[in-house]
Design a protein around this motif. Sequence first.
Motif, PDB file in Angstrom:
ATOM      1  N   ARG A 150       0.855  -1.179   0.000  1.00  0.00           N
ATOM      2  CA  ARG A 150       0.000   0.000   0.000  1.00  0.00           C
ATOM      3  C   ARG A 150       0.896   1.236   0.000  1.00  0.00           C
ATOM      4  O   ARG A 150       1.760   1.378   0.860  1.00  0.00           O
ATOM      5  CB  ARG A 150      -0.890  -0.023   1.243  1.00  0.00           C
ATOM      6  CG  ARG A 150      -1.936   1.056   1.337  1.00  0.00           C
ATOM      7  CD  ARG A 150      -2.892   0.660   2.459  1.00  0.00           C
ATOM      8  NE  ARG A 150      -3.888   1.675   2.748  1.00  0.00           N
ATOM      9  CZ  ARG A 150      -3.751   2.619   3.648  1.00  0.00           C
ATOM     10  NH1 ARG A 150      -2.634   2.700   4.350  1.00  0.00           N
ATOM     11  NH2 ARG A 150      -4.721   3.488   3.862  1.00  0.00           N
ATOM     12  N   VAL A 151       0.697   2.100  -0.981  1.00  0.00           N
ATOM     13  CA  VAL A 151       1.508   3.300  -1.123  1.00  0.00           C
ATOM     14  C   VAL A 151       0.648   4.526  -0.836  1.00  0.00           C
ATOM     15  O   VAL A 151      -0.432   4.688  -1.406  1.00  0.00           O
ATOM     16  CB  VAL A 151       2.108   3.407  -2.547  1.00  0.00           C
ATOM     17  CG1 VAL A 151       2.881   4.709  -2.709  1.00  0.00           C
ATOM     18  CG2 VAL A 151       3.016   2.215  -2.824  1.00  0.00           C
ATOM     19  N   VAL A 152       1.104   5.370   0.077  1.00  0.00           N
ATOM     20  CA  VAL A 152       0.399   6.606   0.426  1.00  0.00           C
ATOM     21  C   VAL A 152       1.155   7.771  -0.185  1.00  0.00           C
ATOM     22  O   VAL A 152       2.346   7.960   0.084  1.00  0.00           O
ATOM     23  CB  VAL A 152       0.298   6.775   1.955  1.00  0.00           C
ATOM     24  CG1 VAL A 152      -0.373   8.099   2.306  1.00  0.00           C
ATOM     25  CG2 VAL A 152      -0.468   5.615   2.566  1.00  0.00           C
ATOM     26  N   GLU A 153       0.463   8.534  -1.022  1.00  0.00           N
ATOM     27  CA  GLU A 153       1.068   9.689  -1.673  1.00  0.00           C
ATOM     28  C   GLU A 153       0.393  10.973  -1.200  1.00  0.00           C
ATOM     29  O   GLU A 153      -0.826  11.039  -1.093  1.00  0.00           O
ATOM     30  CB  GLU A 153       0.919   9.597  -3.197  1.00  0.00           C
ATOM     31  CG  GLU A 153       1.703   8.460  -3.825  1.00  0.00           C
ATOM     32  CD  GLU A 153       1.568   8.457  -5.334  1.00  0.00           C
ATOM     33  OE1 GLU A 153       0.691   9.174  -5.860  1.00  0.00           O
ATOM     34  OE2 GLU A 153       2.335   7.734  -5.994  1.00  0.00           O
ATOM     35  N   ILE A 154       1.189  11.981  -0.906  1.00  0.00           N
ATOM     36  CA  ILE A 154       0.700  13.324  -0.605  1.00  0.00           C
ATOM     37  C   ILE A 154       1.475  14.266  -1.512  1.00  0.00           C
ATOM     38  O   ILE A 154       2.689  14.420  -1.363  1.00  0.00           O
ATOM     39  CB  ILE A 154       0.915  13.694   0.872  1.00  0.00           C
ATOM     40  CG1 ILE A 154       0.199  12.689   1.782  1.00  0.00           C
ATOM     41  CG2 ILE A 154       0.414  15.106   1.152  1.00  0.00           C
ATOM     42  CD1 ILE A 154       0.442  12.908   3.257  1.00  0.00           C
ATOM     43  N   GLY A 155       0.777  14.836  -2.479  1.00  0.00           N
ATOM     44  CA  GLY A 155       1.466  15.662  -3.458  1.00  0.00           C
ATOM     45  C   GLY A 155       2.310  14.845  -4.408  1.00  0.00           C
ATOM     46  O   GLY A 155       3.369  15.301  -4.835  1.00  0.00           O
ATOM     47  N   GLY A 156       1.887  13.618  -4.735  1.00  0.00           N
ATOM     48  CA  GLY A 156       2.640  12.781  -5.654  1.00  0.00           C
ATOM     49  C   GLY A 156       3.984  12.394  -5.082  1.00  0.00           C
ATOM     50  O   GLY A 156       4.085  11.889  -3.963  1.00  0.00           O
ATOM     51  N   ALA A 157       5.049  12.667  -5.837  1.00  0.00           N
ATOM     52  CA  ALA A 157       6.388  12.266  -5.411  1.00  0.00           C
ATOM     53  C   ALA A 157       6.893  13.070  -4.225  1.00  0.00           C
ATOM     54  O   ALA A 157       7.886  12.702  -3.600  1.00  0.00           O
ATOM     55  CB  ALA A 157       7.367  12.420  -6.585  1.00  0.00           C
ATOM     56  N   TRP A 158       6.209  14.178  -3.878  1.00  0.00           N
ATOM     57  CA  TRP A 158       6.643  14.994  -2.735  1.00  0.00           C
ATOM     58  C   TRP A 158       6.674  14.168  -1.461  1.00  0.00           C
ATOM     59  O   TRP A 158       7.588  14.257  -0.649  1.00  0.00           O
ATOM     60  CB  TRP A 158       5.714  16.195  -2.574  1.00  0.00           C
ATOM     61  CG  TRP A 158       6.145  17.147  -1.507  1.00  0.00           C
ATOM     62  CD1 TRP A 158       7.200  18.009  -1.532  1.00  0.00           C
ATOM     63  CD2 TRP A 158       5.515  17.341  -0.229  1.00  0.00           C
ATOM     64  NE1 TRP A 158       7.269  18.724  -0.354  1.00  0.00           N
ATOM     65  CE2 TRP A 158       6.247  18.327   0.462  1.00  0.00           C
ATOM     66  CE3 TRP A 158       4.398  16.777   0.384  1.00  0.00           C
ATOM     67  CZ2 TRP A 158       5.910  18.764   1.729  1.00  0.00           C
ATOM     68  CZ3 TRP A 158       4.056  17.199   1.655  1.00  0.00           C
ATOM     69  CH2 TRP A 158       4.801  18.188   2.324  1.00  0.00           C
ATOM     70  N   SER A 159       5.640  13.342  -1.251  1.00  0.00           N
ATOM     71  CA  SER A 159       5.607  12.416  -0.118  1.00  0.00           C
ATOM     72  C   SER A 159       5.018  11.110  -0.617  1.00  0.00           C
ATOM     73  O   SER A 159       3.829  11.033  -0.922  1.00  0.00           O
ATOM     74  CB  SER A 159       4.754  12.987   1.026  1.00  0.00           C
ATOM     75  OG  SER A 159       4.607  12.025   2.061  1.00  0.00           O
ATOM     76  N   ARG A 160       5.843  10.083  -0.701  1.00  0.00           N
ATOM     77  CA  ARG A 160       5.413   8.782  -1.229  1.00  0.00           C
ATOM     78  C   ARG A 160       6.032   7.708  -0.348  1.00  0.00           C
ATOM     79  O   ARG A 160       7.233   7.478  -0.376  1.00  0.00           O
ATOM     80  CB  ARG A 160       5.851   8.647  -2.680  1.00  0.00           C
ATOM     81  CG  ARG A 160       5.418   7.348  -3.356  1.00  0.00           C
ATOM     82  CD  ARG A 160       5.885   7.344  -4.809  1.00  0.00           C
ATOM     83  NE  ARG A 160       5.050   8.205  -5.629  1.00  0.00           N
ATOM     84  CZ  ARG A 160       5.479   8.775  -6.767  1.00  0.00           C
ATOM     85  NH1 ARG A 160       6.720   8.600  -7.174  1.00  0.00           N
ATOM     86  NH2 ARG A 160       4.650   9.525  -7.475  1.00  0.00           N
TER      87      ARG A 160
END
Length: 246
Positions: A150-160
């Motif tokens: 499970r991958v959690v992204e915030i702002g795409g690659a900014w927080s992954r």
Amino acid sequence: MLDRTPFHAESGGQDSDAGRLTAASAEAEVLDVQRPLPGLVTHQVRVLAGELAPGDEVTAAVDPEWRLGARQAHSGTHVLHAAVRQVLGPAALQPGAYNRPGYLRLDLPWRGALSAATRQEGEVRRMPLAEARRIGALALFGETYGEDVRVVEIGGAWSRELCGGTHVAHASQIGVVALTGESSVGAGLRRLEAATGFEGFAYLARAGTGAARRTGRARRGAARTAEGGRPQGRAPRRAGDGGAGP
């Protein structure tokens, strides 16, 4: 132990869910949820009424306010981690963290001022572990991951990051991440603490009130004269006027 459960077990730095188990003639408060073995979840409960027995059918209900607060804190941890990495670079990986409703703690090899966390869009999706590694998702805490992650992204690659915890659907739901403390917990290791969600707004309100009071005292002090330190226009209190001081 239940054959299935909606409760999040403590893991990855996130505290476990709170809530209730309700049976036909029994009710229990869920105090702690753990995952001692893969696929096994245990619930520590306080029986409030009746008696729970093996084979009972129960309704398991997570406290919605607790879950919302936990989601805000966990997503806030990812935001804070990304903001620090943006300042210090990719080597600033957290060796540990803890979050629960209204509070987060993040340990980092960090020195200097922290830039403000940026509000970003959030996304949660599942993918093969190899694909997650290819796009640069961070794997933390030395955890063992399966082939499907499970991958959690915030702002795409900014927080992954690879993460099994609970998160907000949109980063704006975090509300606020208000830093409340920063300290040393070892050689080259700093600990950041923050209030999130409603607790974060309450902290900022208290801090603002305290600043306003300090400003008020400074202004009143500026109006004092050098003569006895008394405010201008106010006569000195004489003995016997009543009261214990000026």
